[in-house]
Design a protein around this motif. Structure first.
Motif, PDB file in Angstrom:
ATOM      1  N   GLY A 134       0.872  -1.147  -0.034  1.00  0.00           N
ATOM      2  CA  GLY A 134      -0.016  -0.043  -0.264  1.00  0.00           C
ATOM      3  C   GLY A 134       0.939   1.251  -0.021  1.00  0.00           C
ATOM      4  N   GLY A 135       0.110   2.378   0.245  1.00  0.00           N
ATOM      5  CA  GLY A 135       0.934   3.585   0.588  1.00  0.00           C
ATOM      6  C   GLY A 135       0.258   4.802  -0.091  1.00  0.00           C
ATOM      7  N   THR A 136       0.826   5.969  -0.118  1.00  0.00           N
ATOM      8  CA  THR A 136       0.089   7.220  -0.638  1.00  0.00           C
ATOM      9  C   THR A 136       1.108   7.929  -1.743  1.00  0.00           C
ATOM     10  OG1 THR A 136       1.244   8.539   0.996  1.00  0.00           O
ATOM     11  CG2 THR A 136      -0.561   7.498   1.683  1.00  0.00           C
ATOM     12  N   GLN A 137       0.905   8.779  -2.244  1.00  0.00           N
ATOM     13  CA  GLN A 137       1.715   9.398  -3.053  1.00  0.00           C
ATOM     14  C   GLN A 137       2.882  10.042  -2.512  1.00  0.00           C
ATOM     15  OE1 GLN A 137       0.508   8.352  -5.914  1.00  0.00           O
ATOM     16  NE2 GLN A 137      -0.002  10.196  -7.011  1.00  0.00           N
ATOM     17  N   LEU A 138       3.135   9.892  -1.073  1.00  0.00           N
ATOM     18  CA  LEU A 138       4.422  10.448  -0.462  1.00  0.00           C
ATOM     19  C   LEU A 138       5.239   9.216  -0.354  1.00  0.00           C
ATOM     20  CD1 LEU A 138       3.054  13.571   1.289  1.00  0.00           C
ATOM     21  CD2 LEU A 138       4.475  13.252  -0.663  1.00  0.00           C
ATOM     22  N   PHE A 139       4.692   8.061   0.172  1.00  0.00           N
ATOM     23  CA  PHE A 139       5.485   6.834   0.521  1.00  0.00           C
ATOM     24  C   PHE A 139       4.804   5.597  -0.240  1.00  0.00           C
ATOM     25  CE2 PHE A 139       2.313   7.703   3.900  1.00  0.00           C
ATOM     26  CZ  PHE A 139       1.759   6.184   3.904  1.00  0.00           C
ATOM     27  N   ARG A 140       5.725   4.520  -0.121  1.00  0.00           N
ATOM     28  CA  ARG A 140       5.219   3.274  -0.380  1.00  0.00           C
ATOM     29  C   ARG A 140       5.478   2.144   0.685  1.00  0.00           C
ATOM     30  NH1 ARG A 140       1.903   4.802  -3.762  1.00  0.00           N
ATOM     31  NH2 ARG A 140       1.794   3.111  -5.049  1.00  0.00           N
ATOM     32  N   LEU A 141       4.454   1.296   0.791  1.00  0.00           N
ATOM     33  CA  LEU A 141       4.797   0.371   2.078  1.00  0.00           C
ATOM     34  C   LEU A 141       4.945  -0.923   1.208  1.00  0.00           C
ATOM     35  CD1 LEU A 141       4.839  -0.521   5.005  1.00  0.00           C
ATOM     36  CD2 LEU A 141       2.393  -1.104   4.659  1.00  0.00           C
ATOM     37  N   ALA A 142       6.045  -1.693   1.383  1.00  0.00           N
ATOM     38  CA  ALA A 142       6.303  -2.956   0.508  1.00  0.00           C
ATOM     39  C   ALA A 142       6.815  -4.078   1.608  1.00  0.00           C
ATOM     40  CB  ALA A 142       7.538  -2.714  -0.155  1.00  0.00           C
ATOM     41  N   LYS A 143       6.467  -5.342   1.229  1.00  0.00           N
ATOM     42  CA  LYS A 143       6.944  -6.492   1.878  1.00  0.00           C
ATOM     43  C   LYS A 143       7.767  -7.405   1.404  1.00  0.00           C
ATOM     44  CE  LYS A 143       4.203 -10.332   3.840  1.00  0.00           C
ATOM     45  NZ  LYS A 143       2.859 -11.064   4.101  1.00  0.00           N
ATOM     46  N   HIS A 144       8.803  -7.894   2.245  1.00  0.00           N
ATOM     47  CA  HIS A 144       9.736  -8.989   1.779  1.00  0.00           C
ATOM     48  C   HIS A 144      10.171  -9.757   2.908  1.00  0.00           C
ATOM     49  CE1 HIS A 144      13.294 -10.233  -0.164  1.00  0.00           C
ATOM     50  NE2 HIS A 144      13.136  -9.861  -1.353  1.00  0.00           N
TER      51      HIS A 144
END
Length: 339
Positions: free
Chosen positions: A277-287
């Motif tokens: 997920g995220g917004t136009q100012l950050f991204r949330l990622a999974k690994h």
């Protein structure tokens, strides 16, 4: 009323701590640990008198009028300016008698901590259906860090329920500036509701320390009284009034941020991340090896946001220059060799 020890929330942006952890990292550091616009609004030149005198009432009025226009508030009287939305997060719980508070999470940790510090009974809930009998509900919309949004009509319906309970709906719209139209609840503000807006994130001027509370008159008066006089500096008022009135700059930078997000998503997917997920100012990622990757990035002088409760998550802010993009890509490639 006695309150147990409240653990400090973990935040991004602490480069001093990052340097201690990775003393041999490349300089200058690339700080991707916050959700601050890397393309900052150009600060206008200010006269010496703005720095030398106390903040003036006419400058504050211009600021509040510009904020009301920008956010869609009814009028300047329904807007309160504060030295950052964090100050408002800490102030508002002081204004209400201890009660049951539901915080929709996982989200920005200072909300739960601030309510608990003031003696409220705080519980994290995953959705509106789980709030139970809470009379105060806190919603970050869009959410940090997941980017989840809740429709304004759902929030309005919730506000009506809370008003009947003598409670309050707190909507933190710190990341709403570049959200889809209709996400903000401000233009149709329901009763028993306060909306928090952050200036520094969208305009890339977090050091200015400026935020707003938008509410109906009674709550606004209580917040102003708690803040006291000269809560916002004269320079902050002048800069922000100009920025908030500059609709062309906001539209232009919004398009640039959308391109940056697409570029970052492609880069993360290329290196084995799943987008959460995220917004136009950050991204949330999974690994699955997020901890290892964060360590490799730290050793390369790139600071990203970790989540102790979710060790597979990393939040990435947006690089602001070609060199920063190159360094991130190189560090992710180096991390891939370790994972």
């Amino acid at each position: 009323m006695g309150v147990g020890r409240i653990e400090a929330a973990v935040h991004g942006g602490d480069l001093a701590a990052a340097r201690l952890r990775y003393p041999s990292a490349a300089e200058p550091w690339v700080d991707l640990s916050t959700g601050i616009n890397p393309h900052a609004y150009p600060v206008p030149t200010l006269g010496a008198d703005v720095w030398q005198r106390l903040p003036q009432s006419d400058a504050e009025h211009r600021l509040l009028h510009a904020a009301a226009q920008r956010y869609g508030a009814a009028d300047a009287g329904s807007v309160v300016a504060a030295p950052g939305s964090q100050a408002l997060i800490q102030i508002i719980p002081r204004l209400l008698e201890p009660s049951g508070v539901a915080v929709l999470g996982p989200t920005y940790g200072e909300h739960a901590a601030s309510w608990a510090r003031c003696g409220h009974r705080v519980a994290e809930r995953r959705g509106l259906a789980e709030i139970g009998v809470a009379s105060i509900v806190v919603v970050v919309n869009p959410n940090n860090p997941t980017g989840r949004t809740i429709a304004a009509d759902e929030l309005s319906a919730l506000a009506a329920v809370l008003a009947q309970r003598g409670g309050l709906l707190v909507v933190d719209e710190a990341f709403a500036d570049f959200a889809a139209p209709g996400v903000s609840i401000v233009p149709h503000l329901p009763p028993a509701t306060v909306v928090l807006r952050s200036f520094g994130k969208a305009y890339g001027l977090a050091g200015l320390r400026l935020g707003f509370a938008i509410a109906h008159p009674g709550l606004c008066r209580a917040v102003r009284a708690e803040l006291g006089p000269w809560a916002v500096s004269g320079p902050a008022a002048e800069v922000a009034a100009a920025a908030l009135a500059d609709a062309h700059w906001l539209a232009d930078v919004g398009g640039r941020l959308a391109d940056d997000c697409r570029r970052l998503d492609e880069l993360l997917l290329m290196h084995g991340f799943e987008l959460e997920g995220g917004t136009q100012l950050f991204r949330l990622a999974k690994h699955r090896r997020a901890t290892v990757i964060a360590d490799v990035l730290g050793g390369a002088g790139i600071h990203v946001r970790r989540f102790p409760a979710q060790p597979s998550w990393l939040r990435f802010g947006l690089p602001g220059t070609d060199e920063q993009w190159w360094r991130l890509a190189a560090a992710l490639s180096a991390a891939a060799e370790r994972t």
